[in-house]
Enzyme design. Structure first.
Site, mmCIF file in Angstrom:
data_model
loop_
_atom_site.group_PDB
_atom_site.id
_atom_site.type_symbol
_atom_site.label_atom_id
_atom_site.label_comp_id
_atom_site.label_asym_id
_atom_site.label_seq_id
_atom_site.Cartn_x
_atom_site.Cartn_y
_atom_site.Cartn_z
ATOM 1 N N ASP A 158 -49.065 -9.971 33.632
ATOM 2 C CA ASP A 158 -48.585 -9.372 32.473
ATOM 3 C C ASP A 158 -49.899 -9.452 31.409
ATOM 4 O O ASP A 158 -50.569 -10.312 31.313
ATOM 5 C CB ASP A 158 -47.394 -9.956 31.870
ATOM 6 C CG ASP A 158 -46.820 -9.048 30.849
ATOM 7 O OD1 ASP A 158 -45.535 -8.612 31.074
ATOM 8 O OD2 ASP A 158 -47.242 -8.731 29.951
ATOM 9 N N HIS B 84 -35.695 11.368 37.880
ATOM 10 C CA HIS B 84 -34.876 10.043 37.121
ATOM 11 C C HIS B 84 -34.758 10.449 35.669
ATOM 12 O O HIS B 84 -35.767 10.016 34.753
ATOM 13 C CB HIS B 84 -35.642 8.698 37.235
ATOM 14 C CG HIS B 84 -34.878 7.721 36.669
ATOM 15 N ND1 HIS B 84 -33.677 7.325 37.262
ATOM 16 C CD2 HIS B 84 -35.244 6.737 36.008
ATOM 17 C CE1 HIS B 84 -33.262 6.275 36.464
ATOM 18 N NE2 HIS B 84 -34.507 5.943 35.642
ATOM 19 N N ARG C 177 -36.835 8.968 27.983
ATOM 20 C CA ARG C 177 -37.839 8.786 29.015
ATOM 21 C C ARG C 177 -39.390 9.379 28.856
ATOM 22 O O ARG C 177 -40.297 8.770 28.931
ATOM 23 C CB ARG C 177 -37.266 8.858 30.359
ATOM 24 C CG ARG C 177 -35.909 8.193 30.800
ATOM 25 C CD ARG C 177 -35.842 8.093 32.084
ATOM 26 N NE ARG C 177 -34.774 7.232 32.661
ATOM 27 C CZ ARG C 177 -33.216 7.638 32.357
ATOM 28 N NH1 ARG C 177 -32.854 8.907 32.191
ATOM 29 N NH2 ARG C 177 -32.573 6.797 32.951
ATOM 30 N N VAL D 218 -41.813 1.762 39.210
ATOM 31 C CA VAL D 218 -40.738 1.625 38.121
ATOM 32 C C VAL D 218 -40.706 2.153 37.027
ATOM 33 O O VAL D 218 -39.749 2.702 36.205
ATOM 34 C CB VAL D 218 -40.428 -0.078 38.162
ATOM 35 C CG1 VAL D 218 -39.037 -0.302 37.577
ATOM 36 C CG2 VAL D 218 -40.261 -0.431 39.656
HETATM 37 O O1 TXD Z 1 -35.134 3.232 37.422
HETATM 38 C C1 TXD Z 1 -36.088 3.207 36.666
HETATM 39 N N1 TXD Z 1 -37.072 3.341 37.440
HETATM 40 C C2 TXD Z 1 -36.157 2.110 35.615
HETATM 41 C C3 TXD Z 1 -37.231 2.286 34.839
HETATM 42 C C4 TXD Z 1 -35.091 1.508 35.231
HETATM 43 C C5 TXD Z 1 -35.169 0.416 34.296
HETATM 44 C C6 TXD Z 1 -36.373 0.195 33.587
HETATM 45 N N2 TXD Z 1 -37.389 1.114 33.884
HETATM 46 C C7 TXD Z 1 -38.702 1.357 33.060
HETATM 47 O O2 TXD Z 1 -39.328 0.189 33.693
HETATM 48 C C8 TXD Z 1 -38.739 1.138 31.625
HETATM 49 O O3 TXD Z 1 -38.532 2.346 30.927
HETATM 50 C C9 TXD Z 1 -39.905 0.690 31.493
HETATM 51 O O4 TXD Z 1 -41.076 1.568 31.409
HETATM 52 C C10 TXD Z 1 -40.389 -0.104 32.598
HETATM 53 C C11 TXD Z 1 -40.102 -1.861 32.362
HETATM 54 O O5 TXD Z 1 -38.901 -2.065 31.736
HETATM 55 P P1 TXD Z 1 -38.508 -3.440 31.122
HETATM 56 O O6 TXD Z 1 -37.033 -3.445 30.768
HETATM 57 O O7 TXD Z 1 -38.998 -4.480 32.144
HETATM 58 O O8 TXD Z 1 -39.741 -3.364 29.905
HETATM 59 P P2 TXD Z 1 -40.215 -4.699 29.164
HETATM 60 O O9 TXD Z 1 -39.155 -5.956 29.322
HETATM 61 O O10 TXD Z 1 -40.554 -4.386 27.817
HETATM 62 O O11 TXD Z 1 -41.346 -5.370 30.211
HETATM 63 C C12 TXD Z 1 -42.450 -4.514 30.136
HETATM 64 C C13 TXD Z 1 -43.625 -5.495 30.324
HETATM 65 C C14 TXD Z 1 -43.965 -6.295 29.239
HETATM 66 O O12 TXD Z 1 -43.793 -7.560 29.264
HETATM 67 C C15 TXD Z 1 -45.191 -6.037 28.694
HETATM 68 O O13 TXD Z 1 -46.279 -7.114 28.054
HETATM 69 C C16 TXD Z 1 -45.892 -5.541 29.866
HETATM 70 O O14 TXD Z 1 -44.852 -4.819 30.461
HETATM 71 N N3 TXD Z 1 -47.143 -4.712 29.996
HETATM 72 C C17 TXD Z 1 -48.183 -4.930 30.524
HETATM 73 N N4 TXD Z 1 -48.253 -5.711 31.607
HETATM 74 C C18 TXD Z 1 -49.588 -5.526 32.343
HETATM 75 N N5 TXD Z 1 -50.594 -4.866 31.973
HETATM 76 C C19 TXD Z 1 -50.381 -3.926 30.794
HETATM 77 N N6 TXD Z 1 -51.048 -2.825 30.435
HETATM 78 C C20 TXD Z 1 -48.920 -3.750 30.170
HETATM 79 N N7 TXD Z 1 -48.522 -3.150 29.290
HETATM 80 C C21 TXD Z 1 -47.537 -3.680 28.962
#
Ligand code: TXD
Length: 308
Positions: free
Chosen positions: A33, A175, A88, A118
């Site tokens: 992350d 989706h 979305r 995802v």
């Molecule tokens: O059915 C589906 N495909 C989905 C999709 C179901 C549920 C969630 N869905 C999507 O997944 C949602 O709309 C988001 O686009 C993602 C992730 O959802 P989540 O609820 O896990 O979001 P969070 O808790 O905000 O976590 C995202 C993490 C966060 O810790 C950021 O610091 C990190 O992503 N992040 C990164 N990590 C690595 N590298 C980069 N560049 C980066 N940017 C943000």
């Protein structure tokens, strides 16, 4: 552990996915992350549960990609989650940038890996990952259908007051709000759903399924669903690592199937050690085809505006 799975994004979906994979001893898990300490801290917290729960998988976390080298599967959850009132699709530009960077780094360290996307907007992010990785469609696809179908299965089971285990259902298409629940292919222990529920009740279930993500967002206020999404990813990861040949609805790059070419659409696919091993073709009625076309159009619109 024999297998290694990388999960990028140690947020709600990513961390819960990591936990589920490790607790079932499916693979060692590397979480990455941009919030490196968040990933490291969650990994340590989860590992401190290992002596109690008795799992032997290793979970590590941080900001670097070196530990991801040689991953069998990389799950990409990095990005922004939806806020109430946000579609979305609003996430498109920001998450395209993130996906591009993440996939480049992953592929550099694991050129043979299988990418499960995802991040939303899901179908468009799959296309970004495909373009950036250059992977064949067998090794880059998205999670959405397993989640949408699980929601539909839950709603059917609740309506009929039967075990969720007895209910099967399929949701096709992108989706998004145009996803296509297929009640004609839903069954309760083999009994077709239309024999058990009125058309009006079925339509209500279809509607609730289409709005399943928004329903949770409205409760959470901040962030979106993650317990069911992480379970859906787990199902796909297990099917691949154990070469189950399980048929699961996934966002797959169609190459002629269902009349679409070079477009990610949610369809049933066979998952095994080779990744997405086969697209399963269902025969659809005229209305179902029209609904799928509408959904595909929505994905096409997004893909055309991609800047990668
Ligand atoms: O059915 C589906 N495909 C989905 C999709 C179901 C549920 C969630 N869905 C999507 O997944 C949602 O709309 C988001 O686009 C993602 C992730 O959802 P989540 O609820 O896990 O979001 P969070 O808790 O905000 O976590 C995202 C993490 C966060 O810790 C950021 O610091 C990190 O992503 N992040 C990164 N990590 C690595 N590298 C980069 N560049 C980066 N940017 C943000």
């Amino acid at each position: 552990m024999q297998h290694k799975v990388t999960v990028v994004g140690a947020g709600n979906v990513g961390a819960t996915t990591a936990q589920r994979i490790a607790e079932r001893e499916l693979a060692d898990v590397v979480m990455v992350d941009v919030a490196a300490d968040l990933a490291a801290g969650k990994a340590l917290d989860m590992m401190e549960a290992a002596p109690i729960l008795g799992f032997n998988a290793r979970i590590t976390g941080g900001g670097g990609y070196a530990p991801t080298a040689g991953s069998d599967i990389c799950v990409v959850t990095a990005g922004l989650a939806r806020k109430p009132g946000m579609s979305r699709d609003d996430l498109l530009a920001k998450n395209t940038e993130i996906l591009k960077e993440v996939v480049e780094r992953l592929v550099e360290h694991s050129p043979e890996t299988i990418l499960i996307i995802v991040t939303n907007p899901l179908d468009a992010m799959c296309e970004v990952a495909r373009r950036v990785s250059g992977f064949p469609r067998e090794r880059v696809f998205g999670m959405a259908g397993v989640l949408d179908s699980a929601r539909m299965r839950y709603f059917i089971a609740t309506e009929l007051n039967v075990s969720v285990e007895d209910v099967d259902a399929f949701v096709l298409g992108g989706h998004g709000d145009t996803m296509v629940p297929l009640p004609r292919y839903a069954t309760v222990n083999g009994i077709p759903l239309p024999q058990l529920l009125s058309a009006a009740k079925i339509e209500a279930i279809n509607d609730r399924t289409r709005n399943g993500g928004a329903e949770i967002v409205n409760y959470y206020k901040q962030g979106s669903a993650y317990y069911a999404p992480s379970a859906a990813v787990l199902d796909m990861v297990a099917a691949i690592l154990h070469d189950k040949k399980k048929i699961l609805p996934c966002a797959v790059l169609l190459q002629g199937e269902y009349g679409y070419d070079d477009l990610f659409v949610g369809v049933p696919a066979k998952l095994g050690r080779g990744g997405m091993e086969e697209v399963i073709q269902l025969s659809l009625t005229t209305e179902e085809k029209a609904a799928l076309a509408k959904s595909a159009e929505a994905v096409k619109g997004l893909v055309q505006s991609l800047k990668v």
